[in-house]
Scaffold this motif. Structure first.
Motif, PDB file in Angstrom:
ATOM      1  N   ARG A 223    -116.834 -22.170  51.995  1.00 59.93           N
ATOM      2  CA  ARG A 223    -117.606 -21.216  52.401  1.00 59.93           C
ATOM      3  C   ARG A 223    -117.706 -21.054  53.971  1.00 59.93           C
ATOM      4  N   HIS A 224    -118.386 -19.527  53.987  1.00 59.95           N
ATOM      5  CA  HIS A 224    -118.334 -19.175  55.873  1.00 59.95           C
ATOM      6  C   HIS A 224    -119.218 -20.067  56.255  1.00 59.95           C
ATOM      7  N   ASP A 225    -121.053 -20.895  56.184  1.00 61.25           N
ATOM      8  CA  ASP A 225    -121.865 -21.552  56.397  1.00 61.25           C
ATOM      9  C   ASP A 225    -120.994 -23.146  56.378  1.00 61.25           C
ATOM     10  N   GLU A 226    -120.052 -23.509  56.185  1.00 57.08           N
ATOM     11  CA  GLU A 226    -119.804 -24.615  55.626  1.00 57.08           C
ATOM     12  C   GLU A 226    -118.911 -24.564  57.334  1.00 57.08           C
ATOM     13  N   ALA A 227    -117.533 -23.908  57.688  1.00 56.38           N
ATOM     14  CA  ALA A 227    -116.774 -23.927  58.651  1.00 56.38           C
ATOM     15  C   ALA A 227    -117.027 -22.651  59.918  1.00 56.38           C
ATOM     16  N   PRO A 228    -117.937 -21.836  59.914  1.00 56.39           N
ATOM     17  CA  PRO A 228    -117.947 -20.290  60.127  1.00 56.39           C
ATOM     18  C   PRO A 228    -116.283 -20.154  61.042  1.00 56.39           C
ATOM     19  N   ALA A 229    -115.623 -21.132  62.263  1.00 61.12           N
ATOM     20  CA  ALA A 229    -114.900 -20.509  62.996  1.00 61.12           C
ATOM     21  C   ALA A 229    -113.854 -20.590  62.260  1.00 61.12           C
ATOM     22  N   LEU A 230    -113.302 -21.517  61.321  1.00 59.88           N
ATOM     23  CA  LEU A 230    -112.110 -21.816  60.486  1.00 59.88           C
ATOM     24  C   LEU A 230    -111.938 -20.584  59.347  1.00 59.88           C
ATOM     25  N   TRP A 231    -113.581 -20.518  58.971  1.00 61.80           N
ATOM     26  CA  TRP A 231    -113.548 -19.318  57.568  1.00 61.80           C
ATOM     27  C   TRP A 231    -113.012 -17.914  58.172  1.00 61.80           C
ATOM     28  N   ARG A 232    -113.078 -18.347  59.725  1.00 62.29           N
ATOM     29  CA  ARG A 232    -112.742 -15.998  60.509  1.00 62.29           C
ATOM     30  C   ARG A 232    -111.636 -16.200  60.975  1.00 62.29           C
ATOM     31  N   ALA A 233    -111.234 -17.605  61.011  1.00 63.63           N
ATOM     32  CA  ALA A 233    -109.434 -17.412  61.674  1.00 63.63           C
ATOM     33  C   ALA A 233    -108.467 -17.227  60.047  1.00 63.63           C
ATOM     34  N   LEU A 234    -109.140 -18.080  59.373  1.00 61.07           N
ATOM     35  CA  LEU A 234    -108.162 -17.666  57.678  1.00 61.07           C
ATOM     36  C   LEU A 234    -108.053 -16.400  57.527  1.00 61.07           C
ATOM     37  N   LYS A 235    -109.982 -15.953  57.688  1.00 59.71           N
ATOM     38  CA  LYS A 235    -109.745 -14.138  57.134  1.00 59.71           C
ATOM     39  C   LYS A 235    -109.090 -13.485  57.906  1.00 59.71           C
ATOM     40  N   LEU A 236    -109.207 -13.754  58.984  1.00 55.77           N
ATOM     41  CA  LEU A 236    -108.080 -12.623  60.073  1.00 55.77           C
ATOM     42  C   LEU A 236    -106.604 -12.534  59.573  1.00 55.77           C
TER      43      LEU A 236
END
Length: 440
Positions: A223-236
């Protein structure tokens, strides 16, 4: 002084070139991360004193002295024990953290050997920490893999990527997506990154599909709130891979998935937080929409694609990044040409021709012969489209001659075989259309 010490080894290499801006940025980040770690209180007064000495030595580029101080801190923590496994867990954690600091210190040096030493030390730190703090142990193992990957990233060759990939696969065997969600996602992201970069180095496109699978796995339960930077890196990374593979493999499902992925990332991401990466995401989602819109004759998708590309173009400083600016003009020209087929007025096609002309101001033949040839061909096809609309025989002849010249230029350019073959096919279709128009 610290930066000078970091790049000294780099400059001593035979035939070395000045370090790139990206390398300097990475080394600055490595330095800042270690300084922050050493500023964190750890252990008793003597260990804190030695770590402070190490921090001072690092700041002035005296890396050997810094490592000596950290080694003394480690020995103090061991306290003469000959069986580290018998030490209390908190003591093993202290020793392991100190070993990780020594790994980060090795990593400040700009030699492949120093990076290998850093990777080995991270592996030792992971083993030392072990069950004392399983999350920190996994973090150290992940740092070990990243250090290996940086061997290839900073010094070339595939050795580092291969070692990192093997290490990350072993790490993932002990992780569960549901119970170790963040650690699992972090390892998947690092593995996808290594596979992606190895694909760029080796030309093996199968690795890109594998990288996409690992991105998808990392995002499945995160989930985004668990690790925002990691979540975004994976999304990108997932989005970029899905766009490029969707275009090359003509897979609309992948393109739709890419659009959805970027849309969810952009929805929770302020442009001001990281404008460069935000613009990258806007660029890629626009490419996906442009391709889908062109394949489906979907004017709404094409308009959204053009607006997105235009936003990115307006944010690019042409004088600082002329080739990226030209790339955007070329892509906007392609979208306008697709839109022009669906408008009764010719003005949109004329705008497409002008956009291609703008791109060619930077895509000069002597600077980028293949990009020049492809963009000239794109412009020629738009000109032929306008000639058909206006029944303009001279313009049709001019467009056909321009496309022939672009095809020949690609054929003569280094590594131009694939581009020339594509342009030859396009020339055949354009030739038939131009001949019919001119004869009519």
């Amino acid at each position: 002084m610290a930066l000078a010490a970091m790049i000294a080894d780099w400059l001593r290499r035979p035939g070395s070139s000045p370090p790139s801006e990206n390398l300097l940025d990475r080394k600055a980040a490595d330095f800042a991360a270690l300084v922050k770690r050493l500023a964190t209180p750890l252990g008793d007064a003597e260990i804190r004193r030695l770590r402070s000495e190490a921090a001072g030595a690092i700041a002035t580029g005296r890396f050997a002295e810094a490592d000596k101080s950290l080694a003394e801190a480690e020995l103090h923590a061991i306290g003469g024990s000959t069986d580290l496994s018998a030490l209390p867990l908190e003591r093993r954690l202290l020793i392991g953290e100190n070993r990780a600091d020594r790994a980060a210190l090795s990593f400040l040096r700009t030699t492949a050997e120093a990076y290998r030493e850093a990777a080995a030390r991270y592996g030792e730190a992971s083993a030392l920490i072990g069950l004392a703090a399983i999350d920190r142990s996994r973090d150290a193992a992940l740092d070990q893999a990243k250090a290996m990957a940086r061997i290839s990233e900073d010094f070339g060759g595939r050795e580092g990527y291969d070692a990192a990939i093997a290490t990350l696969r072993r790490l993932l065997e002990g992780l569960d997506s549901l119970s170790d969600t963040v650690a699992f996602a972090g390892a998947q992201e690092a593995l996808a990154t290594a596979l992606d970069r190895l694909a760029g180095l080796s030309g093996d496109s199968k690795l890109l599909n594998e990288a996409l699978v690992h991105c998808r796995a990392g995002l499945e339960d995160l989930r985004h709130d668990e690790a925002p930077a990691l979540w975004r890196a994976l999304k990108l990374r997932f989005g970029r891979l899905a766009v490029n593979l969707g275009i090359s493999q003509k897979d609309d499902n992948l393109l739709e998935e890419a659009v959805a992925t970027y849309a969810t990332a952009l929805a929770v991401w302020k442009r001001s937080d990281d404008e460069a990466r935000w613009l990258e995401a806007e660029h890629m989602i626009s490419r996906a929409r442009a391709t889908l819109g062109g394949r489906r004759s979907d004017l709404a998708l094409l308009e959204r694609a053009f607006n997105g590309l235009n936003r990115v173009s307006q944010a690019i400083d042409r004088s600082r990044d002329p080739m990226r600016w030209a790339e955007l003009q070329n892509q906007m020209g392609g979208v306008l040409a697709s839109m022009g087929e669906r408008y009764s007025e010719p003005v949109v096609i004329e705008e497409a021709i002008a956009a291609f002309a703008a791109a060619l101001e930077e895509y000069r033949q002597e600077r980028a012969p293949l990009l020049w040839a492809q963009t000239r061909a794109n412009q020629a096809e738009a000109m032929l489209q306008l000639a058909r609309r206006n029944k303009d025989k001279p313009l049709a002849q001019q467009a056909l001659a321009q496309l022939m010249a672009a095809t020949e230029a690609a054929r003569q350019a280094a590594n131009g075989t694939v581009v020339a073959a594509d342009l030859q096919k396009r020339l055949g279709a354009a030739g038939a259309l131009a001949t019919k128009l001119i004869a009519g």
